[in-house]
Design a protein around this motif. Structure first.
Motif, PDB file in Angstrom:
ATOM      1  N   THR A 248      40.649  43.571  31.614  1.00  0.00           N
ATOM      2  CA  THR A 248      41.579  43.914  31.699  1.00  0.00           C
ATOM      3  C   THR A 248      42.023  44.151  33.156  1.00  0.00           C
ATOM      4  O   THR A 248      42.840  44.065  33.699  1.00  0.00           O
ATOM      5  CB  THR A 248      42.772  45.028  31.193  1.00  0.00           C
ATOM      6  OG1 THR A 248      41.779  46.268  30.955  1.00  0.00           O
ATOM      7  CG2 THR A 248      42.393  43.898  29.153  1.00  0.00           C
ATOM      8  N   LEU A 249      40.801  44.227  33.425  1.00  0.00           N
ATOM      9  CA  LEU A 249      40.833  44.740  35.487  1.00  0.00           C
ATOM     10  C   LEU A 249      41.178  43.149  36.104  1.00  0.00           C
ATOM     11  O   LEU A 249      41.789  43.126  37.252  1.00  0.00           O
ATOM     12  CB  LEU A 249      39.045  44.854  36.051  1.00  0.00           C
ATOM     13  CG  LEU A 249      38.870  46.017  35.310  1.00  0.00           C
ATOM     14  CD1 LEU A 249      37.809  46.190  36.187  1.00  0.00           C
ATOM     15  CD2 LEU A 249      40.109  47.898  35.376  1.00  0.00           C
ATOM     16  N   TYR A 250      40.579  42.469  35.546  1.00  0.00           N
ATOM     17  CA  TYR A 250      41.434  40.865  36.015  1.00  0.00           C
ATOM     18  C   TYR A 250      42.769  40.701  36.116  1.00  0.00           C
ATOM     19  O   TYR A 250      43.341  39.981  36.993  1.00  0.00           O
ATOM     20  CB  TYR A 250      40.922  39.422  35.205  1.00  0.00           C
ATOM     21  CG  TYR A 250      40.699  37.965  35.937  1.00  0.00           C
ATOM     22  CD1 TYR A 250      39.427  37.430  36.944  1.00  0.00           C
ATOM     23  CD2 TYR A 250      41.493  37.273  35.638  1.00  0.00           C
ATOM     24  CE1 TYR A 250      39.742  36.713  37.562  1.00  0.00           C
ATOM     25  CE2 TYR A 250      41.642  36.568  36.124  1.00  0.00           C
ATOM     26  CZ  TYR A 250      40.913  35.440  36.679  1.00  0.00           C
ATOM     27  OH  TYR A 250      41.246  34.702  36.801  1.00  0.00           O
ATOM     28  N   GLU A 251      43.676  40.404  34.769  1.00  0.00           N
ATOM     29  CA  GLU A 251      44.298  40.650  35.058  1.00  0.00           C
ATOM     30  C   GLU A 251      46.197  41.548  35.628  1.00  0.00           C
ATOM     31  O   GLU A 251      46.726  41.433  35.767  1.00  0.00           O
ATOM     32  CB  GLU A 251      45.091  40.956  33.168  1.00  0.00           C
ATOM     33  CG  GLU A 251      44.423  40.428  31.917  1.00  0.00           C
ATOM     34  CD  GLU A 251      44.870  40.850  30.689  1.00  0.00           C
ATOM     35  OE1 GLU A 251      45.681  42.163  30.794  1.00  0.00           O
ATOM     36  OE2 GLU A 251      43.915  40.981  30.001  1.00  0.00           O
ATOM     37  N   LYS A 255      41.747  38.484  40.661  1.00  0.00           N
ATOM     38  CA  LYS A 255      40.199  37.873  40.931  1.00  0.00           C
ATOM     39  C   LYS A 255      39.687  38.098  42.237  1.00  0.00           C
ATOM     40  O   LYS A 255      38.707  38.256  42.232  1.00  0.00           O
ATOM     41  CB  LYS A 255      39.589  36.281  40.984  1.00  0.00           C
ATOM     42  CG  LYS A 255      40.654  35.652  41.602  1.00  0.00           C
ATOM     43  CD  LYS A 255      40.596  34.181  41.131  1.00  0.00           C
ATOM     44  CE  LYS A 255      41.364  33.233  42.747  1.00  0.00           C
ATOM     45  NZ  LYS A 255      41.427  31.628  42.341  1.00  0.00           N
ATOM     46  N   TYR A 256      40.921  38.429  43.459  1.00  0.00           N
ATOM     47  CA  TYR A 256      40.344  39.275  44.642  1.00  0.00           C
ATOM     48  C   TYR A 256      39.895  40.616  44.687  1.00  0.00           C
ATOM     49  O   TYR A 256      39.077  40.993  45.736  1.00  0.00           O
ATOM     50  CB  TYR A 256      41.206  38.638  45.880  1.00  0.00           C
ATOM     51  CG  TYR A 256      41.134  37.379  45.345  1.00  0.00           C
ATOM     52  CD1 TYR A 256      39.930  36.841  45.820  1.00  0.00           C
ATOM     53  CD2 TYR A 256      42.701  36.196  45.096  1.00  0.00           C
ATOM     54  CE1 TYR A 256      40.484  34.939  46.198  1.00  0.00           C
ATOM     55  CE2 TYR A 256      42.421  35.117  45.506  1.00  0.00           C
ATOM     56  CZ  TYR A 256      41.331  35.025  46.202  1.00  0.00           C
ATOM     57  OH  TYR A 256      41.413  33.068  45.624  1.00  0.00           O
ATOM     58  N   HIS A 257      40.082  41.200  43.944  1.00  0.00           N
ATOM     59  CA  HIS A 257      39.895  42.961  44.145  1.00  0.00           C
ATOM     60  C   HIS A 257      38.186  43.550  44.023  1.00  0.00           C
ATOM     61  O   HIS A 257      37.556  42.693  43.175  1.00  0.00           O
ATOM     62  CB  HIS A 257      40.164  43.608  42.987  1.00  0.00           C
ATOM     63  CG  HIS A 257      40.876  44.981  42.634  1.00  0.00           C
ATOM     64  ND1 HIS A 257      39.834  45.645  42.621  1.00  0.00           N
ATOM     65  CD2 HIS A 257      41.072  46.346  43.291  1.00  0.00           C
ATOM     66  CE1 HIS A 257      39.858  46.982  42.958  1.00  0.00           C
ATOM     67  NE2 HIS A 257      41.356  46.965  43.719  1.00  0.00           N
ATOM     68  N   LEU A 258      37.551  43.850  44.611  1.00  0.00           N
ATOM     69  CA  LEU A 258      35.784  44.415  44.899  1.00  0.00           C
ATOM     70  C   LEU A 258      36.067  44.591  43.866  1.00  0.00           C
ATOM     71  O   LEU A 258      34.494  43.631  43.438  1.00  0.00           O
ATOM     72  CB  LEU A 258      36.209  45.523  45.457  1.00  0.00           C
ATOM     73  CG  LEU A 258      34.617  45.181  45.488  1.00  0.00           C
ATOM     74  CD1 LEU A 258      33.734  44.492  46.721  1.00  0.00           C
ATOM     75  CD2 LEU A 258      34.209  46.665  46.822  1.00  0.00           C
ATOM     76  N   ALA A 259      36.469  45.781  42.803  1.00  0.00           N
ATOM     77  CA  ALA A 259      35.875  45.349  41.014  1.00  0.00           C
ATOM     78  C   ALA A 259      35.787  44.714  40.403  1.00  0.00           C
ATOM     79  O   ALA A 259      34.751  44.248  39.476  1.00  0.00           O
ATOM     80  CB  ALA A 259      37.117  47.162  40.283  1.00  0.00           C
ATOM     81  N   VAL A 260      37.130  43.219  40.876  1.00  0.00           N
ATOM     82  CA  VAL A 260      36.988  41.862  40.059  1.00  0.00           C
ATOM     83  C   VAL A 260      35.489  41.687  40.354  1.00  0.00           C
ATOM     84  O   VAL A 260      34.596  40.619  39.679  1.00  0.00           O
ATOM     85  CB  VAL A 260      38.083  41.587  39.926  1.00  0.00           C
ATOM     86  CG1 VAL A 260      37.944  40.120  39.401  1.00  0.00           C
ATOM     87  CG2 VAL A 260      39.657  42.003  39.042  1.00  0.00           C
TER      88      VAL A 260
END
Length: 304
Positions: A248-251, A255-260
């Motif tokens: 759910t981090l992707y949602e 997609k550009y967040h560091l955790a993703v």
């Protein structure tokens, strides 16, 4: 009994396994003087505590008497996270010894019996009352908080469609551990997202399977906290690592967040950020089509 107790993983890793290492060799001839005593902990794990010691537990913070002993051990011996080093343990105890000890304390079937569905089918072939083939039984751990399955009904249906009997369970702190241990023992597979509830693998039979669903970016923790120990206890370890699209981090962040896009880079920035994103904010939406391949692998593993 202070610290992170109330989390089952920490109950075992921080207290019960060190207690086993430190006191098992005394065969009950030892008394526990406990600081920061938690009554709920004593109630929940009373079978283990009363087996390790024949004497009353002393709440040392409230104890006003003078006690005389010929010998005292201050503190507990620990060999690391949820682990026992046979070279340093009395009688060369291992994690397998600990699992067998736990099963004995909870009066679960002794070593030598196969996993439940194989035992049932063997009895049926040898003149049992039923001719129907027993399906392997899978306990699906439902986490209510973080790292939960957001499409649990879809997952449960996929597991059943693959040929399993499914038992969905949400472990609670105040549940009867005796009853729960028998539920786990009745299962051939323990499935859950990486988290404390997988500590229930101590109640599984030899050659049963722990199916660990690994959240995005936590492969290292999944292996070191559970995978290695499952294998050391003669359990079969199967891991399903989710793709980033199943997190759910992707949602939530894109997609550009560091955790993703780069969990390892996030890891280098320290524990607090790693915990915030990968541990505390992440839930799982399993792609059941992709997951079905793991379920078929699991069936083959159980049949071997």
């Amino acid at each position: 009994m202070n610290g992170l107790t109330s989390n089952p993983w920490h109950d075992f890793s921080d207290v019960l396994i060190p207690l086993f290492i430190t006191t098992r060799a005394y065969d009950g001839e030892i008394q526990f003087l406990v600081t920061d005593l938690r009554p709920w902990f004593v109630d929940k794990y009373h079978l283990i505590l009363t087996n390790l010691s024949r004497y009353d537990i002393i709440d040392f913070n409230k104890d006003t008497g003078v006690r005389c002993y010929p010998h005292i051990i201050v503190g507990l011996r620990s060999h690391g996270d949820l682990s026992i080093d046979p070279a340093r343990a009395p009688h060369n105890y291992t994690m397998l010894d600990f699992r067998m000890y736990i099963r004995d304390v909870f009066s679960l079937p002794p070593e030598g019996q196969g996993i439940p569905y194989k035992e049932t089918n063997k009895k049926n072939k040898n003149g049992g009352t039923s001719t129907e083939e027993q399906k392997p039984r899978l306990m699906l751990i439902n986490r209510a908080g973080i790292r939960k399955f957001v499409n649990l009904p879809e997952i449960s249906a996929a597991v059943q469609a693959a040929g399993f009997e499914v038992l969905v369970v949400e472990p609670l702190r105040d549940m009867s551990l005796e009853d729960f241990s028998r539920q786990v023992d009745s299962c051939d597979v323990l499935m859950g997202a990486h988290g404390a509830a997988l500590t229930s693998f101590f109640f599984l039979r030899t050659n049963a399977v722990m199916l660990q669903v690994v959240p995005w970016g936590l492969e290292r923790e999944a292996m070191s906290y559970f995978g290695v120990h499952a294998k050391n206890m003669m359990l079969q370890d199967i891991e399903y690592s989710i793709t980033v699209e199943e997190s759910t981090l992707y949602e939530k962040y894109g997609k550009y967040h560091l955790a993703v896009r780069d969990p390892e880079a996030l890891r280098k920035q320290g524990w607090q950020l790693l915990r915030q994103y990968l541990w505390d904010e992440q839930d799982i939406r399993l792609n059941v089509t992709r997951f079905s391949l793991t379920l078929h692998q699991l069936l083959r593993t159980l049949g071997e």
